[in-house]
Design an enzyme around this catalytic site. Structure first.
Site, PDB file in Angstrom:
ATOM      1  N   CYS A  25      -7.975 -14.444 -60.561  1.00 51.46           N
ATOM      2  CA  CYS A  25      -9.067 -15.237 -60.007  1.00 51.46           C
ATOM      3  C   CYS A  25      -9.469 -16.392 -60.911  1.00 51.46           C
ATOM      4  CB  CYS A  25     -10.272 -14.337 -59.732  1.00 51.46           C
ATOM      5  SG  CYS A  25     -11.695 -15.232 -59.091  1.00 51.46           S
TER       6      CYS A  25
ATOM      7  N   HIS B 230     -36.055 -27.225 -42.337  1.00 50.01           N
ATOM      8  CA  HIS B 230     -35.427 -28.305 -41.575  1.00 50.01           C
ATOM      9  C   HIS B 230     -35.474 -29.584 -42.404  1.00 50.01           C
ATOM     10  CE1 HIS B 230     -34.356 -30.880 -38.192  1.00 50.01           C
ATOM     11  NE2 HIS B 230     -35.377 -31.687 -38.552  1.00 50.01           N
TER      12      HIS B 230
ATOM     13  N   GLY C  22      -9.901 -12.730 -67.479  1.00 48.68           N
ATOM     14  CA  GLY C  22     -10.315 -13.242 -66.171  1.00 48.68           C
ATOM     15  C   GLY C  22      -9.345 -13.001 -65.043  1.00 48.68           C
TER      16      GLY C  22
ATOM     17  N   HIS D 117     -14.795 -10.633 -54.838  1.00 48.79           N
ATOM     18  CA  HIS D 117     -16.118 -10.000 -54.729  1.00 48.79           C
ATOM     19  C   HIS D 117     -16.020  -8.554 -54.262  1.00 48.79           C
ATOM     20  CE1 HIS D 117     -15.307 -12.580 -51.206  1.00 48.79           C
ATOM     21  NE2 HIS D 117     -15.942 -11.697 -50.458  1.00 48.79           N
TER      22      HIS D 117
ATOM     23  N   GLU E 231      -5.782 -23.678 -48.120  1.00 52.85           N
ATOM     24  CA  GLU E 231      -6.569 -24.322 -49.179  1.00 52.85           C
ATOM     25  C   GLU E 231      -5.713 -25.273 -50.008  1.00 52.85           C
ATOM     26  OE1 GLU E 231      -9.938 -20.806 -49.881  1.00 52.85           O
ATOM     27  OE2 GLU E 231      -8.579 -21.344 -51.521  1.00 52.85           O
TER      28      GLU E 231
ATOM     29  N   THR F  92      -5.616  -3.806 -62.256  1.00 48.59           N
ATOM     30  CA  THR F  92      -4.504  -4.707 -62.595  1.00 48.59           C
ATOM     31  C   THR F  92      -4.205  -5.742 -61.523  1.00 48.59           C
ATOM     32  OG1 THR F  92      -3.057  -2.901 -61.888  1.00 48.59           O
ATOM     33  CG2 THR F  92      -3.355  -3.210 -64.252  1.00 48.59           C
ATOM     34  N   GLY F  93      -4.919  -5.693 -60.392  1.00 50.71           N
ATOM     35  CA  GLY F  93      -4.854  -6.782 -59.423  1.00 50.71           C
ATOM     36  C   GLY F  93      -3.566  -6.893 -58.641  1.00 50.71           C
ATOM     37  N   SER F  94      -3.224  -8.138 -58.308  1.00 55.58           N
ATOM     38  CA  SER F  94      -2.072  -8.397 -57.447  1.00 55.58           C
ATOM     39  C   SER F  94      -1.321  -9.623 -57.938  1.00 55.58           C
ATOM     40  CB  SER F  94      -2.539  -8.627 -56.001  1.00 55.58           C
ATOM     41  OG  SER F  94      -3.397  -9.763 -55.942  1.00 55.58           O
TER      42      SER F  94
ATOM     43  N   GLY G 145      -1.152  -2.408 -71.218  1.00 53.21           N
ATOM     44  CA  GLY G 145      -1.651  -1.042 -71.223  1.00 53.21           C
ATOM     45  C   GLY G 145      -0.837  -0.154 -70.302  1.00 53.21           C
TER      46      GLY G 145
END
Length: 466
Positions: free
Chosen positions: A42, A445, A39, A322, A188, A144-146, A115
């Site tokens: 994230c 509404h 995962g 996303h 956040e 591999t993302g950040s 890897g």
């Protein structure tokens, strides 16, 4: 030696989606994950756990500040911080376990270990016991993302001077949390701890918070968070961060160059993230990276080595889960011989504070800089019956449309459920709708989405309820 059509390195949102799409397209697929859980950032230390804490702290804040107004007497509401962290961990565990299920369902081989490229068609997997397995592949997708960024003079001790990772698993609620960075992550997590009783001071280098989003959203969000008790120090350049025992001292220069000192018991460094390529062995295959350490790719997400692709945070562009998912799908389909396309202008950005903030398309600042001829429609959330019913009256929706064609160029919003509502704007812009098109659509509404309809009506000065 095991052989595959595609090997994906990294199991975050980009990586696992790429692997699933490859498998759906009939490609023999494997995925390699360095950590014991799938995962990526994230699911484990990013989007999912932060939303869990935002939701829990929001419930508490409502109980303390809003329940009485709603006619609910809830005396002596207390925070069980350990339970809050435990629930967050449960959510993470369930979500990560769901990825394992999806890998099995799609018959994707999974490997745990680091890897790295032996050459363009062979990948070494170094396992925890230091054994190495080599697999063969026709194509590789790097996902591999950040990892959290910092400033050169800051020493992250992970105890008092922390990143978002540590902020998600503290053993206590800070008394005074200093937040360096007024972007998504800092705001956040700052709001989480403010709701739970901490004093929170946000120190931001730029003149505004969330500086990449439309200026109207920045102004409105700061106003709303100030009402909730958060303190902001924009135009402040941090020069020093020191920890001694249980105190952290941050020194920053204000707009006039005068030094200002901030003291707290924790300091969250939230100055962005950087591409993570450590240990990949890019040098073994000659893959090019830019000056920011990001892997260079062409319009088809290929690196300079044609059978190696890269997606998500490890390449240029917004660091969004996303966005990585879309790129994972695109890389898989290109490998399978299809011709997919991503419109990066239509990838929404979201801040999950409350009120939530979301935007898609061009900001007004970008349109001005480009000399575009545009018109603006804006509608305040407080004019909505649904917003008054729920006591969520902060915020607005702003629509930017081409002055001649009326095509929607950008939609920016702050308010309750903006993170969900923005999807309507994405759909409209995907089909190149005009503000008139949306203004003539029937919206249920009372709902928050009526604010989009009203903002589109306001483009031609014919809003009904404001």
């Amino acid at each position: 030696m095991k052989s595959f059509d595609v090997v994906v390195i990294g199991s975050g949102p980009g990586g696992y989606v790429a692997a699933i799409r490859c498998a759906q397209l009939g490609l023999k697929t494997a995925i390699i994950e360095k950590y014991s859980t799938m995962g990526g950032t994230c699911l484990n230390v990013g989007c999912i756990p932060s939303k869990a804490l935002l939701d829990s702290s929001h419930h508490y804040y409502d109980a303390v500040h809003h329940f009485e107004k709603h006619g609910i007497d809830a005396k002596e509401v207390k925070v069980n911080f350990k339970q809050m962290i435990d629930r967050k961990s449960e959510v993470v565990s369930q979500t990560s376990g769901g990825i394992n299920f999806l890998m099995d369902k799609n018959k994707i081989d999974t490997f745990q270990g680091l890897g790295s490229f032996k050459d363009a068609n062979h990948i070494n997997i170094k396992k925890e016991n230091n054994e190495t397995e080599t697999i063969e592949t026709k194509n590789t997708i790097i996902a591999t993302g950040s990892k959290p960024g910092s400033l050169p003079f800051i020493k992250i001790d992970k105890k008092r001077i922390i990143t978002s990772t540590e902020a998600l698993s503290l053993s206590e609620i800070p008394k005074h949390l200093l937040v360096i960075g007024g972007g998504v992550i800092g705001l956040e997590l700052g709001q989480v701890y403010k709701r739970l009783g901490a004093e929170v001071s946000v120190i931001e280098y730029m003149p505004t918070i969330i500086p990449t989003m439309d200026g109207a959203l920045s102004k409105e969000l700061q106003k709303s968070l100030k009402k909730q008790g958060m303190k902001f120090f924009t135009d402040h350049k941090v020069s020093s961060v020191k920890s001694s025992g249980k105190e952290v001292v941050v020194t920053a220069d204000d707009k006039k160059g005068n030094p200002v000192e901030f003291k707290g018991d924790y300091c969250l460094v939230a100055v962005g993230r950087k591409a993570y390529t450590e240990g990949l062995g890019l040098e073994n295959v000659g893959i090019q990276v830019n000056e920011r350490g990001q892997i260079e790719t062409n319009a088809h997400l290929q690196t300079n080595i044609p059978n190696i692709y890269a997606i998500g945070d490890v390449i240029k562009g917004a660091m969004l889960a996303h966005k990585a998912e879309e790129e994972g799908t695109m890389a898989a389909e290109i490998i399978a011989g299809q011709k997919p396309h991503i419109d990066y202008n239509l990838i929404p950005g979201v801040v999950y504070t409350w009120p939530e903030v979301a935007g898609v398309g061009k900001t007004e600042e970008e349109l001005k800089a480009a000399g575009a001829n545009y018109k603006v429609g804006s509608f305040p959330m407080r004019a909505l019956g649904r917003a008054r019913a729920s006591m969520d009256i902060d915020g607005l929706v702003k629509v930017l449309a081409d002055a001649k064609t009326d095509e929607i160029l950008g939609v920016h919003m702050i308010g309750a459920r903006a993170a969900d509502i923005i999807a309507e704007a994405v759909v409209a812009m995907e089909f190149r709708a005009s503000s008139e098109d949306v203004a003539r659509m029937s919206h249920a509404h009372p709902t928050y989405t009526e604010a989009i309809k009203e903002a589109c009506l306001a483009v031609e000065n014919r809003s009904i309820h404001s």
